[in-house]
Write an enzyme that holds these catalytic residues in place. Structure first.
Site, PDB file in Angstrom:
ATOM      1  N   SER A   1       0.869  -1.178   0.000  1.00 36.49           N
ATOM      2  CA  SER A   1       0.000   0.000   0.000  1.00 36.49           C
ATOM      3  C   SER A   1       0.902   1.223   0.000  1.00 36.49           C
ATOM      4  CB  SER A   1      -0.851  -0.006   1.279  1.00 36.49           C
ATOM      5  OG  SER A   1      -1.477   1.252   1.468  1.00 36.49           O
TER       6      SER A   1
ATOM      7  N   TYR B   1      -1.950  -0.920  10.641  1.00 33.80           N
ATOM      8  CA  TYR B   1      -1.870  -1.104   9.178  1.00 33.80           C
ATOM      9  C   TYR B   1      -0.538  -0.601   8.633  1.00 33.80           C
ATOM     10  CZ  TYR B   1      -3.611  -1.294   4.345  1.00 33.80           C
ATOM     11  OH  TYR B   1      -3.788  -1.578   3.013  1.00 33.80           O
TER      12      TYR B   1
HETATM   13  N1  LIG Z   1      -8.794  -1.136  -0.440  1.00 36.47           N
HETATM   14  C1  LIG Z   1      -7.828  -0.252  -0.318  1.00 36.47           C
HETATM   15  O1  LIG Z   1      -8.057   0.945  -0.136  1.00 36.47           O
HETATM   16  C2  LIG Z   1      -6.405  -0.697  -0.397  1.00 36.47           C
HETATM   17  C3  LIG Z   1      -5.407   0.262  -0.610  1.00 36.47           C
HETATM   18  C4  LIG Z   1      -4.086  -0.145  -0.679  1.00 36.47           C
HETATM   19  C5  LIG Z   1      -3.781  -1.487  -0.517  1.00 36.47           C
HETATM   20  N2  LIG Z   1      -4.756  -2.397  -0.310  1.00 36.47           N
HETATM   21  C6  LIG Z   1      -4.382  -3.788  -0.105  1.00 36.47           C
HETATM   22  O2  LIG Z   1      -4.907  -4.574  -1.154  1.00 36.47           O
HETATM   23  C7  LIG Z   1      -5.146  -5.899  -0.678  1.00 36.47           C
HETATM   24  C8  LIG Z   1      -6.578  -6.317  -1.021  1.00 36.47           C
HETATM   25  O3  LIG Z   1      -7.463  -5.412  -0.401  1.00 36.47           O
HETATM   26  P1  LIG Z   1      -9.049  -5.387  -0.696  1.00 36.47           P
HETATM   27  O4  LIG Z   1      -9.434  -3.974  -0.714  1.00 36.47           O
HETATM   28  O5  LIG Z   1      -9.362  -6.251  -1.838  1.00 36.47           O
HETATM   29  O6  LIG Z   1      -9.575  -6.025   0.680  1.00 36.47           O
HETATM   30  P2  LIG Z   1     -10.837  -6.956   0.957  1.00 36.47           P
HETATM   31  O7  LIG Z   1     -11.127  -6.809   2.397  1.00 36.47           O
HETATM   32  O8  LIG Z   1     -11.900  -6.681  -0.041  1.00 36.47           O
HETATM   33  O9  LIG Z   1     -10.276  -8.420   0.659  1.00 36.47           O
HETATM   34  C9  LIG Z   1      -9.324  -9.032   1.454  1.00 36.47           C
HETATM   35  C10 LIG Z   1      -9.540 -10.536   1.374  1.00 36.47           C
HETATM   36  O10 LIG Z   1      -8.528 -11.170   2.184  1.00 36.47           O
HETATM   37  C11 LIG Z   1      -9.122 -12.228   2.877  1.00 36.47           C
HETATM   38  N3  LIG Z   1      -8.389 -12.527   4.112  1.00 36.47           N
HETATM   39  C12 LIG Z   1      -8.325 -11.780   5.235  1.00 36.47           C
HETATM   40  N4  LIG Z   1      -7.605 -12.399   6.167  1.00 36.47           N
HETATM   41  C13 LIG Z   1      -7.194 -13.576   5.626  1.00 36.47           C
HETATM   42  C14 LIG Z   1      -6.416 -14.667   6.114  1.00 36.47           C
HETATM   43  N5  LIG Z   1      -5.945 -14.668   7.366  1.00 36.47           N
HETATM   44  N6  LIG Z   1      -6.207 -15.712   5.295  1.00 36.47           N
HETATM   45  C15 LIG Z   1      -6.712 -15.725   4.034  1.00 36.47           C
HETATM   46  N7  LIG Z   1      -7.449 -14.719   3.531  1.00 36.47           N
HETATM   47  C16 LIG Z   1      -7.703 -13.664   4.316  1.00 36.47           C
HETATM   48  C17 LIG Z   1     -10.536 -11.746   3.189  1.00 36.47           C
HETATM   49  O11 LIG Z   1     -11.418 -12.845   3.436  1.00 36.47           O
HETATM   50  C18 LIG Z   1     -10.888 -11.000   1.909  1.00 36.47           C
HETATM   51  O12 LIG Z   1     -11.521 -11.854   0.970  1.00 36.47           O
HETATM   52  C19 LIG Z   1      -4.868  -5.864   0.825  1.00 36.47           C
HETATM   53  O13 LIG Z   1      -3.568  -6.336   1.080  1.00 36.47           O
HETATM   54  C20 LIG Z   1      -4.955  -4.393   1.153  1.00 36.47           C
HETATM   55  O14 LIG Z   1      -4.197  -4.066   2.292  1.00 36.47           O
HETATM   56  C21 LIG Z   1      -6.067  -2.025  -0.259  1.00 36.47           C
END
Ligand SMILES: NC(=O)c1ccc[n+]([C@@H]2O[C@H](COP(=O)([O-])OP(=O)(O)OC[C@H]3O[C@@H](n4cnc5c(N)ncnc54)[C@H](O)[C@@H]3O)[C@@H](O)[C@H]2O)c1
Ligand SMILES: *[C@@H]1O[C@H](CO)[C@@H](O)[C@H](O)[C@H]1NC(C)=O
Length: 316
Positions: free
Chosen positions: A173, A186
């Site tokens: 991120s 985070y």
């Molecule tokens: N959404 C944002 O604003 C954003 C910004 C920058 C980075 N990210 C990163 O992108 C990635 C995806 O984010 P997203 O927005 O799709 O999130 P999301 O919450 O939609 O999806 C995350 C998924 O990870 C799964 N998960 C959580 N804990 C787990 C575990 N212990 N084992 C297996 N699976 C697990 C959840 O069930 C979920 O399906 C993450 O690493 C997040 O930190 C997101």
């Protein structure tokens, strides 16, 4: 003498890469084909994970989907199959290293071949004020966003090295490169993810390991609901709106398919990275205050706190 020659070579190489990468901003290099690759995506039931599964499918790869949540994971598999792709699902908690190792072996046994691209995408955030946050929730963030990278890479990298073919992708991120208030867990975990990824990338080069590429993806806020409510100053938001998930994943795919080592999405977010490195801390503070990025997480924390009141997150 040798020192001076090395110095000269280094300077020439350095300039070469600056020029090459500047040219690449306009003339995109050819993307590598990934048809026939086996791509393992963690957190595949979520917003970005699901889109990565679909994008890799479009490019002809087969996908192995890992998620804690089997129902949303199956949903992703269904979408992949509707596109004519091949998906294999596994219910895995990536924080449990024994689970990771066991399932990695199971994948190998079930499919009879090796994972060639690993996309570490699963991620969580506590969404509480640190001082109000249950310890377990902070620990969970570290385990999912950082420790899980150790276990998955240990499980899949050896085969990639042996085959001289592979790609490790870390979805970190921009909050792994600079930070803001009230997301301590985070930021700690994403800075850790960045450090882990970069050290690994250096190791692969230092050890002259051929054919194993790395890509670090650092997106700004994406509209997946993960940071629901997060808001910067309206005027600045026009310049830097939350990313559409599809756009974010397409940009990340572009970087992966040209073996780009690092990508920040959107490009504008390279600026705060630069400012953080170059300007005094206080200058950054006033810039944050001006842009409303100092308190951008406040409405998100309020939202999460309300959610928690209605249905508490269970952490065992
Ligand atoms: N959404 C944002 O604003 C954003 C910004 C920058 C980075 N990210 C990163 O992108 C990635 C995806 O984010 P997203 O927005 O799709 O999130 P999301 O919450 O939609 O999806 C995350 C998924 O990870 C799964 N998960 C959580 N804990 C787990 C575990 N212990 N084992 C297996 N699976 C697990 C959840 O069930 C979920 O399906 C993450 O690493 C997040 O930190 C997101
Ligand atoms: C799993 O995903 C489904 C469908 O997306 C969702 O309704 C459910 O709340 C999720 N379960 C957990 C425990 O997060």
């Amino acid at each position: 003498m040798i020192f001076l020659m090395d110095l000269q070579m280094m300077v020439l190489d350095l300039i070469y890469f600056i020029l090459r990468n500047s040219v690449r901003l306009v003339l995109r290099p050819r993307t590598k084909p990934v048809d026939g690759e086996l791509v393992l995506i963690t957190g595949a039931g979520g917003g970005l994970g699901r889109l990565f599964a679909q994008e890799f499918t479009k490019h002809g790869a087969e996908v192995v989907l890992w998620d804690l949540n089997s129902s949303s994971n199956e949903q992703t598999a269904k979408l992949v199959r509707e596109m004519g792709g091949t998906a294999y699902t596994y219910a895995v908690d990536v924080t449990k290293r024994e689970d990771v190792y066991r399932n990695a072996e199971q994948v190998q046994k079930d499919l009879g071949r090796h994972v060639t691209i690993l996309v570490n995408n699963a991620g969580v955030v506590a969404g509480r004020r640190m001082l109000d946050c249950p310890d377990e929730l902070m620990e969970r963030t570290m385990k999912v966003n950082c420790h899980a990278l150790f276990w998955t890479v240990k499980a899949f990298l050896p085969q990639m090295i042996a085959q001289k073919h592979g790609h490790i992708v870390t979805i970190a991120s921009v909050l792994g490169l600079f930070s803001t208030a009230c997301v301590e867990d985070y930021c700690a975990s994403k800075f850790a993810a960045v450090g882990f990824h970069e050290s690994l990338a250096h190791e692969l080069v230092a050890e002259e390991i051929e054919g194993v590429k790395t890509t670090l993806v650092c997106p700004y806020i994406v509209d997946t609901g993960m940071f629901e409510g997060c808001k910067i100053r309206g005027e600045v938001e026009l310049l830097l709106p939350p990313l559409k998930p599809q756009y974010c994943v397409e940009q990340a795919m572009n970087a992966i398919l040209i073996d780009q080592p690092l990508v920040c999405i959107p490009r504008l977010t390279y600026l705060p990275v630069l400012f953080r490195a170059l300007l005094p801390w206080e200058s950054n503070v006033v810039a944050y205050r001006f842009m409303g990025s100092d308190k951008c997480m406040y409405p998100f924390i309020d939202y999460m706190q309300n959610q928690a009141k209605n249905n508490p997150i269970k952490v065992e």
